[in-house]
Design a protein around this motif. Sequence first.
Motif, mmCIF file in Angstrom:
data_model
loop_
_atom_site.group_PDB
_atom_site.id
_atom_site.type_symbol
_atom_site.label_atom_id
_atom_site.label_comp_id
_atom_site.label_asym_id
_atom_site.label_seq_id
_atom_site.Cartn_x
_atom_site.Cartn_y
_atom_site.Cartn_z
ATOM 1 N N TRP A 344 0.553 -1.229 -0.475
ATOM 2 C CA TRP A 344 -0.121 0.120 0.139
ATOM 3 C C TRP A 344 1.281 1.468 0.054
ATOM 4 O O TRP A 344 0.236 2.456 0.068
ATOM 5 C CB TRP A 344 -1.054 0.209 1.173
ATOM 6 N N LYS A 345 2.134 0.778 0.001
ATOM 7 C CA LYS A 345 3.367 2.105 0.086
ATOM 8 C C LYS A 345 4.452 1.752 0.032
ATOM 9 O O LYS A 345 4.918 0.621 0.529
ATOM 10 C CB LYS A 345 2.796 2.860 1.576
ATOM 11 N N VAL A 346 4.979 2.817 -0.755
ATOM 12 C CA VAL A 346 7.045 1.691 -0.638
ATOM 13 C C VAL A 346 7.624 3.084 -0.288
ATOM 14 O O VAL A 346 6.763 4.913 -0.889
ATOM 15 C CB VAL A 346 6.930 2.277 -2.543
ATOM 16 N N GLY A 347 8.324 3.413 0.551
ATOM 17 C CA GLY A 347 9.365 4.393 0.771
ATOM 18 C C GLY A 347 10.454 4.427 0.728
ATOM 19 O O GLY A 347 11.660 2.859 0.538
ATOM 20 N N TRP A 348 11.729 5.086 1.026
ATOM 21 C CA TRP A 348 13.143 5.312 0.896
ATOM 22 C C TRP A 348 13.725 5.387 2.167
ATOM 23 O O TRP A 348 13.040 6.781 2.133
ATOM 24 C CB TRP A 348 13.573 5.999 0.218
ATOM 25 N N ASP A 349 14.849 4.768 2.631
ATOM 26 C CA ASP A 349 15.267 5.667 3.439
ATOM 27 C C ASP A 349 16.827 5.446 3.470
ATOM 28 O O ASP A 349 17.302 4.066 3.009
ATOM 29 C CB ASP A 349 14.851 4.238 5.502
ATOM 30 N N LYS A 350 17.452 6.350 3.590
ATOM 31 C CA LYS A 350 18.783 6.667 3.228
ATOM 32 C C LYS A 350 19.842 5.355 4.516
ATOM 33 O O LYS A 350 20.684 4.496 3.596
ATOM 34 C CB LYS A 350 19.562 7.592 3.911
ATOM 35 N N ARG A 351 19.206 4.528 4.863
ATOM 36 C CA ARG A 351 20.108 4.242 5.618
ATOM 37 C C ARG A 351 19.656 2.312 5.704
ATOM 38 O O ARG A 351 19.765 1.501 5.162
ATOM 39 C CB ARG A 351 20.080 3.921 7.220
ATOM 40 N N LYS A 352 18.419 1.986 5.163
ATOM 41 C CA LYS A 352 17.610 0.817 5.524
ATOM 42 C C LYS A 352 17.038 0.999 3.489
ATOM 43 O O LYS A 352 17.213 -0.421 2.834
ATOM 44 C CB LYS A 352 16.392 0.705 5.813
ATOM 45 N N GLY A 353 17.061 1.471 2.906
ATOM 46 C CA GLY A 353 16.869 1.737 1.598
ATOM 47 C C GLY A 353 15.178 1.417 1.356
ATOM 48 O O GLY A 353 14.774 1.668 2.421
ATOM 49 N N TRP A 354 14.697 0.593 -0.014
ATOM 50 C CA TRP A 354 13.903 0.852 0.045
ATOM 51 C C TRP A 354 12.634 0.105 0.892
ATOM 52 O O TRP A 354 13.209 -1.771 1.405
ATOM 53 C CB TRP A 354 13.164 -0.587 -1.386
#
Length: 773
Positions: A344-354
């Motif tokens: 239901w949602k895709v996010g990006w985190d500099k440390r964890k990635g996708w």
Amino acid sequence: MPARDGLRRYATQVNHDPSRLRNMALVAHIDSGKTTLTESILLQSHYLSSAGSVDTGSTITDFLPAERERGITIQSASIPVRWKDWTFNLIDTPGHADFGMEVESASRVVDGAVVLIDSVEGVEAQTKGVWRQLDRYDVKSRILFLNKLDRAGASFRTSMLSVLANRLHPRPMALALPIASFDPQDYTRAEPGVQGLVDLVKWEVWKYGADGAPTVHPLPRTQEELERSELFPRSHPLVPHLLPARVTMLDNLAQVSEDLFETLLSLPEDPSSYLSVQAADILPHLRAATLRNDILPVLCGSAFKHIGTELLMNYVGELLPSPVDVEPNPKALAANAPLRMLAWKVGWDKRKGWMTFVRVYAGTLKSQSSILNASQNQREKVSKLMLLYAAEAQEVDSLPPGSVGAVLGLKYTRTGDTLVGVAGGSSATSMRDIIPPSAMMSVSVIPHSHADLEPVESALSALARTDPSVRFETQEGQLLVHGLGALHLEIVESRLRDEWKVNFEFGKRRVSFRECLGSGDISGVGDKWSTDIGGQSTQVKVGLSVRALEDDEEGDPLWDGNIVLDPKGKPTPPGELHSDANDPLAQVAKGLSSTLSSSPNTTLALSRLRIQVRDIEFPKEAHPSVLAGASATILRNIVRAAGRGDLMEPYIRLKISVDEGSVGRVVEDLGEHGGEVLELDAAAAEEAEPFEDDATYIPPQWISPSTGKAAKDTSAKLKRTILAIAPLSQMLDYSSRLRALSGGHGLFQMANEGFRRVSSQRAIDILKEMGRM
């Protein structure tokens, strides 16, 4: 999970009993207090030892720099909250219309919602917007929370009447009444506030101290004892209204519950007999009516002062549905059932990635397992599973049925994709998709140098994966980004700089215009296309029937207002949503999408076309991808032969509130900018006739003292309401224009009104503005 100041306790695992789960969203108009209520819930559930503030940028769920800087919610945030023996997967959503995609995706996966209303403002434009989004995804069960009752101008009565006037629900049911003060003199002085609540179901009084900590006291069960009760001072004006409020609530609930109706019929005729009905005998009927959407439970309080939060949480657990209540197949909730879930949602985190946010509908998702993306026919590998606490995360081994969590390691999955277990996955069908709202505004993106072009395009691609309402394309060598509004594009700009560190400048913003099909003769356009493949001439045939949609035909949101049908006359999705990318029809759809996004006449996106694919022929030795180029070229030739059609531009609906002396200037300004005034002083004309108030308890106006009759009459004389529609392109600076026209006293609400055809002169102006004439 990393230690942090103020953090005391959190859920260590998802509750494995699906009947004790509550997947819920907080939705509302902007600035109604959703994030403040979330902080209050986290405090009351002992997740925090002190609540953050939107004003100071210290809240848990607003963790993006842009959110803390602006004091608004930009993206939805999910937090598992333990309360008693329930687990709430709570999703705090944005209120601004420019971030409607976040509400859209959250509405798709929740089973119930808490809708907040600012009790000073009542039902507002985006309140109705999020209400319609919940309707679209069949989220039937909702609880209304009337917030900000501590503010001057707050009104329980007016808020209830606005629910009926705006036709949100025909049977809002007050389960609690506010106690503005325990000092009767505060009512006569019209002092605003809320110091306590009366729970009409459990027949209790909640008294709140200065720190927001409540004490709960049972109310007497006879009218005589109630009038003598020491819980209220003598002559307190609320006491005579408590018994009628409970009687009306039970009578109205009995109208939608035959069993309760029989129970009430068996009571003695004395009105006090209604006080003898225990909460345990009411709650099952109340819950059943809420699940059927026969009633709309209404609670109230002040999230800022933590008044009413615990009562709301109790009723979320008691009344909102669990996955068991909404899943038609009980076997799906077994731990060993075939896996089925929705991204239901895709996010990006500099440390964890996708990070892919999922709702597990059936079976159990395990860490380090392989799954199949049924929407794209791609295998994916799950590296880690997380429970997210807004910006922080805790790793878990599995996500059981009914739960909400995040998956790390998925490379291809996008918002709306269906994920299933590998075993038997090839035959799985995709679940209902999440449809992004149509883009309303565009801006050109200018990289600082040629070397910056590729990083900018990669960053845009990544951003569009996290936010499907962002769309970008290249037109005549110019990179264009499309979004939902000016604020949305501002956030896109800041996220590209802050999160992806790319070098670019934004050009001038302009709204997203559309072109319709022209009226020229298209009967002579051929349906064959030739190309060279490996030095050999290859001929492909794609037969298309193309016409303009009739006025009463509704376009498909997935195709941006067009309709595309397969040879059998059934709707077909855009190419990227086909489960098999090598399906010839998927390649044809891909080619059609290319031409529809950029007309050969004006480079504008095409809209209001009905296209049916009649037949497809191509050599067996050729790859199906050849069909994409063929269908794009053939449709382009048809559109070119039809000639340039009518142009359309996005319109907005405005509700403007100004002083009497400013009305003439505001109306004149609307006329000069292509607007049309619909009504003066007729807010109710915006909607159909309001629902009748005979099926609900409407308390007297003085129950919220600051909205006494005098204050109401005075404000009515000072303010005028203007309803209008206007082209969005002429209203981009309306906030500053209205401020100048009204001496700083004007207020306005804005909602999308869709696309409308423009006059021939306006079309010429648009094309000149674009440099096409």
